[in-house]
Design an enzyme around this catalytic site. Sequence first.
Site, mmCIF file in Angstrom:
data_model
loop_
_atom_site.group_PDB
_atom_site.id
_atom_site.type_symbol
_atom_site.label_atom_id
_atom_site.label_comp_id
_atom_site.label_asym_id
_atom_site.label_seq_id
_atom_site.Cartn_x
_atom_site.Cartn_y
_atom_site.Cartn_z
ATOM 1 N N GLU A 107 -3.053 -4.664 -3.164
ATOM 2 C CA GLU A 107 -3.550 -5.577 -4.198
ATOM 3 C C GLU A 107 -3.512 -4.909 -5.571
ATOM 4 O O GLU A 107 -3.070 -5.497 -6.554
ATOM 5 C CB GLU A 107 -4.983 -6.018 -3.906
ATOM 6 C CG GLU A 107 -5.173 -6.711 -2.569
ATOM 7 C CD GLU A 107 -5.553 -5.749 -1.453
ATOM 8 O OE1 GLU A 107 -4.878 -4.715 -1.274
ATOM 9 O OE2 GLU A 107 -6.548 -6.030 -0.761
ATOM 10 N N ASN B 254 0.835 -1.198 0.000
ATOM 11 C CA ASN B 254 0.000 0.000 0.000
ATOM 12 C C ASN B 254 0.873 1.252 0.000
ATOM 13 O O ASN B 254 1.935 1.293 0.617
ATOM 14 C CB ASN B 254 -1.028 0.000 1.142
ATOM 15 C CG ASN B 254 -0.433 -0.195 2.526
ATOM 16 O OD1 ASN B 254 0.582 -0.841 2.673
ATOM 17 N ND2 ASN B 254 -1.091 0.360 3.523
ATOM 18 N N CYS C 43 -3.994 0.680 -2.775
ATOM 19 C CA CYS C 43 -3.927 -0.547 -1.978
ATOM 20 C C CYS C 43 -2.840 -1.480 -2.526
ATOM 21 O O CYS C 43 -2.489 -1.423 -3.712
ATOM 22 C CB CYS C 43 -5.253 -1.296 -2.031
ATOM 23 S SG CYS C 43 -6.652 -0.408 -1.326
ATOM 24 N N GLU D 254 0.165 5.107 0.708
ATOM 25 C CA GLU D 254 -0.820 6.099 1.149
ATOM 26 C C GLU D 254 -0.437 7.499 0.678
ATOM 27 O O GLU D 254 0.689 7.727 0.223
ATOM 28 C CB GLU D 254 -0.942 6.057 2.680
ATOM 29 C CG GLU D 254 -1.529 4.750 3.169
ATOM 30 C CD GLU D 254 -1.741 4.729 4.682
ATOM 31 O OE1 GLU D 254 -1.176 5.573 5.402
ATOM 32 O OE2 GLU D 254 -2.485 3.830 5.123
ATOM 33 N N CYS E 7 -10.471 -4.557 -0.078
ATOM 34 C CA CYS E 7 -11.536 -3.555 -0.114
ATOM 35 C C CYS E 7 -12.386 -3.762 -1.374
ATOM 36 O O CYS E 7 -12.029 -4.523 -2.272
ATOM 37 C CB CYS E 7 -10.952 -2.139 -0.066
ATOM 38 S SG CYS E 7 -10.286 -1.552 -1.632
ATOM 39 N N CYS F 247 -10.614 -3.030 -4.792
ATOM 40 C CA CYS F 247 -9.692 -4.099 -5.207
ATOM 41 C C CYS F 247 -10.460 -5.336 -5.674
ATOM 42 O O CYS F 247 -10.066 -5.984 -6.642
ATOM 43 C CB CYS F 247 -8.742 -4.455 -4.077
ATOM 44 S SG CYS F 247 -7.521 -3.162 -3.762
#
Length: 139
Positions: free
Chosen positions: A66, A53, A64, A55, A97, A100
Amino acid sequence: MPKAAKLVELAPALRHLIEKAARAREHAYAPYSHFQVGAAILTASGSIHVGCNVENGSYGATMCAERAAVAAAVSAGEREFAAIALVAASEHPPTPCGICRQVLAELSPAIEVVMANLAGDVLIASGNELLPSPFTLLR
Ligand SMILES: [Zn+2]
């Protein structure tokens, strides 16, 4: 329904994928949530690509793990995926999430999603189980 397992029970290939995701997690840029996630995606051709990830202070620009792994794989010319592992230092194995899940559903709806925490707890589900009726313009 995701299937619960322990890391030691998994086939070596899945343990290897989890290990790659755990190593990618160490590179996560998560100064806001402090929730570091790593992912490793296994392509149909057998290659593995990782992501973590990333941010951002705007929050909405956060990527993210993934999707970072998917972007790395697609950037290398891959389009079909067999499995993805994600790892976090959470009490329970982390689950993807909704964004994803949608991204995975478009490229490989039946992908095996292997979710693990650092304690060795694992959940396994297919992409179809995690997002049964994805949005699509292609089918
Ligand atoms: Zn996500």
